[in-house]
Every structure is written in C-alpha cells, then in structure tokens.
Design an enzyme around this catalytic site. Structure first.
Site: not given
Length: 265
Positions: A77, A63, A85, A82-83, A128
């Site tokens: 981002r 992501d 980690e 949300d993927t 970000r």
C-alpha cells in the site's frame, strides 16, 4: 468551467490506457502514452541507491501494487496517499479511480522491479506492506499521483510521516489548479471521496446552457492532426480557415465531450 472540462478531457485520455490490450482505440492509446512520457521526462528523479529493489508482479489499484517480498507475493500500500477506488467491496468504483489505476500502470509499464523506501513501520493493520514507491529512474509514484490530481494525502499515522510535508505541498499545488479530483468542488473529503457530490456537480455542469453566441453557432471545426490529436478551432482563431473539419460542433462543450481539445491559438 474551462478547467473542469479540460480535466475531464485529460482524464478521458488517461482512462484509455486500460483498453491498450484490446487495441480498440490506437489513437487514444498513443495519447496516454504521450502523457506518461511527458511525465517521465519532466519528473524529478531521486537517488534510489539506498532503497530496496523488489520484483514487481502487478498493479492492483492506483495506490496498491503486488511485489515478490522475501519469496512471497505481497501487496504494498502506498504510504500517505489515497486514490479513488476501482472495485471496492462497499464503495464500488469511484470517479477518477480507473484513471488513477491507469496512470500507475502506465508509469510502471515495462518495469520488472520497483524500489521501495520504507518508513518506521513496515505493515498496516491489514498486514499489508507500507512504502514509498519509486521507478528504476527514481521517479516517486506518490509524487506524480498527487501532482496530477489523482490522489489525496491521507492515512497520516505516526510514526510513518517522513514525507507528509512534501506530499502536502504537492497537493496544495494540484488543489489551486483544480487538477483531477480537485476539479469538482467537495468531491474530496477528509474521509475519502463523495460520489454523490461528484455526479451532482457534473450533471449540473453538463446541463448548463451554452454561452456560445449565435454568430458561432455550429461553426466550431473539429480537426484530427497528423499525430492523431483531436483539436477544435473556434472562428477567428489563427488556423481556423486552414483547418480541415472532420466534425462540426455548435458549442465547445460538444467538442470536448467528443474528445477534442481547444487549439492553443
């Protein structure tokens, strides 16, 4: 159970994208390319003419990417997703994290630029950039991650909520079909991903006794077809007698663990 193992086989193929540079498994590299090719062919294409185009420098995670923005190299981002980690300072590597990164890498492979759709706020508290990401062909990267069960809808903070309803509807479909991260109950939580639950559930499934009858004991044929696809055939299926067995298996679990998928007929 079948959904669980089918998902594992699918994501095993996705993970092989990471080995493409080493050339250690050409057949499986071709498989991942086929999966992404199918995604590209079937994905909805959106008009990106009003979005901003930037030079793509690298894929950092499932992501997160890096682009050249106003002369500087900056992280972007992906908004609202949300993927798992791949290399977090405290969380380490999470199940489906490498697969999510491999998928994003393959989807953006060969693209020197990407299109960014910004929402109201351009940056998060870590400075970000925040954006919705599209390929040159107009494919939404966020949509495809959610559709393939490689991301969850998350970090929903006003005022950047433009596509939250769209993304939630895609996620619900992935949940219902137990795709990817949704194949293991309670792995996905409101706060992220629970590795302990994932490993406990997968160990329980792997330790479960086989339901294959004695009549079919070690009679499952593992065949590799002309395209390099690994397919197993059960006794009684249409092509069973004609299938050439490169390997024999006692249970479907063994066949799928070896990288074979079930024959359609």
């Amino acid at each position: 159970m079948k959904k669980f193992y089918f998902t594992l086989i699918f994501l095993t193929l996705l993970l092989t994208a990471c080995t493409e540079e080493t050339g250690t498994n050409n057949i499986e590299t071709q498989d991942i390319q086929g999966i992404v090719t199918s995604t590209i062919e079937t994905a909805d294409k959106y008009d990106v003419s009003e979005f901003e185009e930037f030079e793509l420098q690298e894929v950092i995670d499932g992501d997160t990417i890096r682009i050249k923005y106003n002369g500087s190299s900056e992280k972007v981002r992906f908004l609202l997703v949300d993927t798992p980690e791949t290399n977090h300072e405290t969380l380490g590597e999470q199940p489906f994290g490498p697969e999510a990164k491999a998928f994003t890498m393959e989807l953006l492979a060969g693209q020197d630029t990407v299109y960014l759709e910004f929402d109201v706020s351009y940056r998060d508290k870590y400075k970000r950039l925040l954006a919705y990401i599209y390929t040159k062909d107009g494919i939404s990267v966020q949509e495809q991650l959610l559709k393939n069960g490689l991301a969850r809808v998350a970090y929903i903070y006003n005022p950047n909520t433009k596509h939250v309803n769209w993304f939630n509807s895609i996620q619900k479909t992935a949940q219902k079909s137990a795709t990817g991260i949704w194949s293991v109950e309670n792995y996905v939580t409101k706060r992220g991903y629970d590795k302990d639950t994932y490993y406990a559930v997968t160990k329980e499934n792997n330790d479960a006794p086989s339901t294959t009858t004695d009549d079919n004991s070690c009679a499952i044929k593992g065949n590799i077809n002309s395209k390099g696809n690994k397919i197993y055939h059960m006794p009684g299926q249409r092509d069973y007698e004609n299938a050439i067995a490169e390997e024999m298996f006692c249970t479907e679990v063994e066949a799928e663990a070896a990288g074979f998928i079930p024959a359609k007929q």
